[in-house]
Design a protein around this motif. Structure first.
Motif, PDB file in Angstrom:
ATOM      1  N   GLU B 134       0.834  -1.202   0.000  1.00  0.00           N
ATOM      2  CA  GLU B 134       0.000   0.000   0.000  1.00  0.00           C
ATOM      3  C   GLU B 134       0.866   1.248   0.000  1.00  0.00           C
ATOM      4  N   PRO B 135       0.358   2.394  -0.369  1.00  0.00           N
ATOM      5  CA  PRO B 135      -0.995   2.596  -0.885  1.00  0.00           C
ATOM      6  C   PRO B 135      -1.161   2.048  -2.308  1.00  0.00           C
ATOM      7  N   ASP B 137      -1.995   2.031  -6.111  1.00  0.00           N
ATOM      8  CA  ASP B 137      -1.854   3.106  -7.110  1.00  0.00           C
ATOM      9  C   ASP B 137      -2.976   3.053  -8.159  1.00  0.00           C
ATOM     10  N   ASP B 138      -2.923   3.968  -9.098  1.00  0.00           N
ATOM     11  CA  ASP B 138      -4.022   4.133 -10.057  1.00  0.00           C
ATOM     12  C   ASP B 138      -4.076   3.052 -11.129  1.00  0.00           C
ATOM     13  N   TRP B 217     -10.305   3.984   4.189  1.00  0.00           N
ATOM     14  CA  TRP B 217     -10.163   5.167   3.347  1.00  0.00           C
ATOM     15  C   TRP B 217     -11.458   5.974   3.411  1.00  0.00           C
ATOM     16  N   PRO B 248      -9.607  10.873  -3.842  1.00  0.00           N
ATOM     17  CA  PRO B 248      -8.766  11.089  -2.661  1.00  0.00           C
ATOM     18  C   PRO B 248      -9.569  10.892  -1.382  1.00  0.00           C
ATOM     19  N   THR B 291      -5.570   1.856   1.845  1.00  0.00           N
ATOM     20  CA  THR B 291      -5.171   3.222   1.475  1.00  0.00           C
ATOM     21  C   THR B 291      -4.776   3.303   0.006  1.00  0.00           C
ATOM     22  N   ASN B 293      -3.114   5.830  -3.355  1.00  0.00           N
ATOM     23  CA  ASN B 293      -2.361   6.977  -3.823  1.00  0.00           C
ATOM     24  C   ASN B 293      -3.096   7.483  -5.066  1.00  0.00           C
ATOM     25  N   ALA B 295      -3.148   9.586  -7.343  1.00  0.00           N
ATOM     26  CA  ALA B 295      -2.352  10.636  -7.992  1.00  0.00           C
ATOM     27  C   ALA B 295      -3.103  11.313  -9.140  1.00  0.00           C
TER      28      ALA B 295
END
Lengths: 326, 326
Positions: B134-135, B137-138, B217, B248, B291, B293, B295
């Motif tokens: 974690e976190p 990612d996309d 989250w 987010p 969690t 990210n 981005a």
């Protein structure tokens, strides 16, 4: 054991049926009956078991129920409208590739105590550019850039959910480009990958529309049949909830392909490849994934060739009776 | 500008409509008309524009066509059978969450020269354990472990393909768990994340069924409305073909939540949390992602809270008129 092959008239379907006919059994169990289904009549194959052919449209309500009436133990679902046609005809692509598959899964679902193994041929077109650093690993996300890739990705999701629920026991295999494809040239944008090998070996000219540095992911028709048989017989407990797998293959540039052809068939064969750059084909191909690290499939025992030369030799053995044009 | 909110009776739908009513405009353009649709009547909201409520079932053929008859410029599609119910009632889940959405997209598709912005609320339940480091990612792949997550992942794929084809202009937002959820406790397995804050602030006892090291989250209802408005107004050229985004949020452990509550409302509030371990809830929660990210979403301008304390203060401001129980 009873087997149903949906899409049995296609090249991969035929290779599968021929292999099953040769072996007479699947996963150690004798085959008693095989139904070869397609929208056109599958070719006759001699086999030590009954082969029934059935011609119909899976996307017609009621047809899926009829196909599973005899409760096949293993269902190979290979039927699909191909990429170009699914892009050209939106409704037809969704009707056949999505609704047809869902009808099949739902027909299975509503039958009590019937949980057949379903092997679903998916595609690497579930992926879409831009790609990460290659090779692409097993956890890269699915962002298809065609309706065909979208429909296959959706069916993978359905297959996983129906499997998790215990309605069927699915395995999805994402096939590399099958090379060398036997038969006549077709209009697929990927056709030249086979054409530049098949035509020269048969003494004919082939057209190469892209540059030699184009890299692609290949496996032979023999490997494709092998993937299907392995997917039908592996212990799905090993898959967990992740039922679709990137198949192994050979990552080769067009230049690698040509050098392998030279090694197997000499300069004379290579001289039959004519460069005729086609920006349209080049653009389509540039959006395709190139190489994979199919770690899960390899760990599960799926096997492909290890060099492009081996792919060419298999073509000569399986399709040309060992002989190449002078 | 005309707006359609499908699923307008839910908590997030209500927050969105209240915000639009307060602002009177969306993306700088005045709103002339809003239709709030759901299977039950959405609450009345005072607004400087006409609000029409419509009660019907989106999955009934013809209903989607009726809903878009006036060609809304922006469609917020929030309607769904929730996770637990979609798991309990297979047919209903697929009918509402998949077929209903497809009916909507197809109704839009067949109207010529009509390409509305469609904001689709998806879910982080499109992901499934095991997770990478974690976190998340996309570009992590979608392997949902519920029928609900499967249905949402399928709709994301449809939305991307219909957008690529130019039939609609879709944005999918995968919401964090919305916390603090106003209202009564509900039966969702995730309900305690809100309950352990909401009940103590109202002077009531709350039950905590998991250990304090459980990480999750979160984003506030105010942020959820903000995500929707931003998704409705951003330039989708920035999205390319990848139309669904992890939103987010605040990654917080239950222990972090409790300490934030202590900071905002003191020991007395924290003392109202009663530990009552529930292995069933613990097991469900252990399969959830923790969690992210996000981005891409951050780069595109989506904004959430930056601490759990902020989430609690927003609840007190928006739901409790600034007052907490003694």
């Amino acid at each position: 054991m009873r087997i149903l092959v949906i899409g049995g008239a296609g090249m991969v379907g035929r290779k599968l049926i021929e292999r099953l006919a040769r072996e007479g059994r699947l996963g150690g169990k004798p085959i008693s009956h095989l139904t070869a289904h397609d929208v056109v009549a599958p070719a006759r194959v001699e086999a030590p078991f009954t082969i029934e052919t059935r011609v119909s449209d899976l996307s017609v309500p009621g047809e899926a129920e009829a196909l599973i009436k005899d409760r096949p133990d293993v269902i190979f679902h290979l039927a699909a409208i191909v990429s170009g046609e699914a892009e050209a005809d939106f409704d037809k692509g969704y009707r056949i590739n999505l609704d047809g598959t869902r009808f099949l899964f739902d027909a299975i679902r509503v039958v009590e105590s019937y949980v057949p193994r379903v092997v679903f041929t998916s595609t690497l077109a579930v992926f879409g550019a831009p790609y990460p650093a290659e090779p692409i690993d097993d956890e890269f996300f699915q962002t298809p850039l065609t309706s065909y890739g979208t429909q296959k990705a959706i069916c993978e999701l359905l297959m996983a959910d129906y499997s998790r629920r215990g309605f069927l026991d699915g395995v999805g295999i994402r096939l590399p480009t099958i090379c060398v494809r036997p038969g006549k040239p077709n209009k697929a944008a990927s056709g030249f990958f086979s054409g530049i090998i098949r035509e020269p070996l048969a003494g004919q000219e082939a057209i190469l529309p892209v540059s030699e540095d184009v890299v692609h992911w290949h496996a032979s028709p023999r490997s494709a049949a092998g993937f299907l048989v392995h997917a039908a017989t592996l212990d799905t407990a090993q898959l967990g909830a992740r039922r679709s797998l990137n198949m192994p293959g050979v990552g080769a540039s067009v230049g690698d392909q040509i050098e392998a052809l030279r090694k197997v068939a000499g300069d004379k064969a290579v001289a039959r490849i004519r460069r005729e750059p086609d920006p349209v084909v080049a653009k389509i191909v540039s959006g395709w994934p190139r190489t994979f690290n199919p770690a899960r499939a390899l760990a599960l025992g799926f096997k492909a060739e290890t060099s492009f030369e081996e792919i060419i030799r298999i073509h000569i053995e399986d399709e040309l009776g060992g002989k190449i044009a002078d």
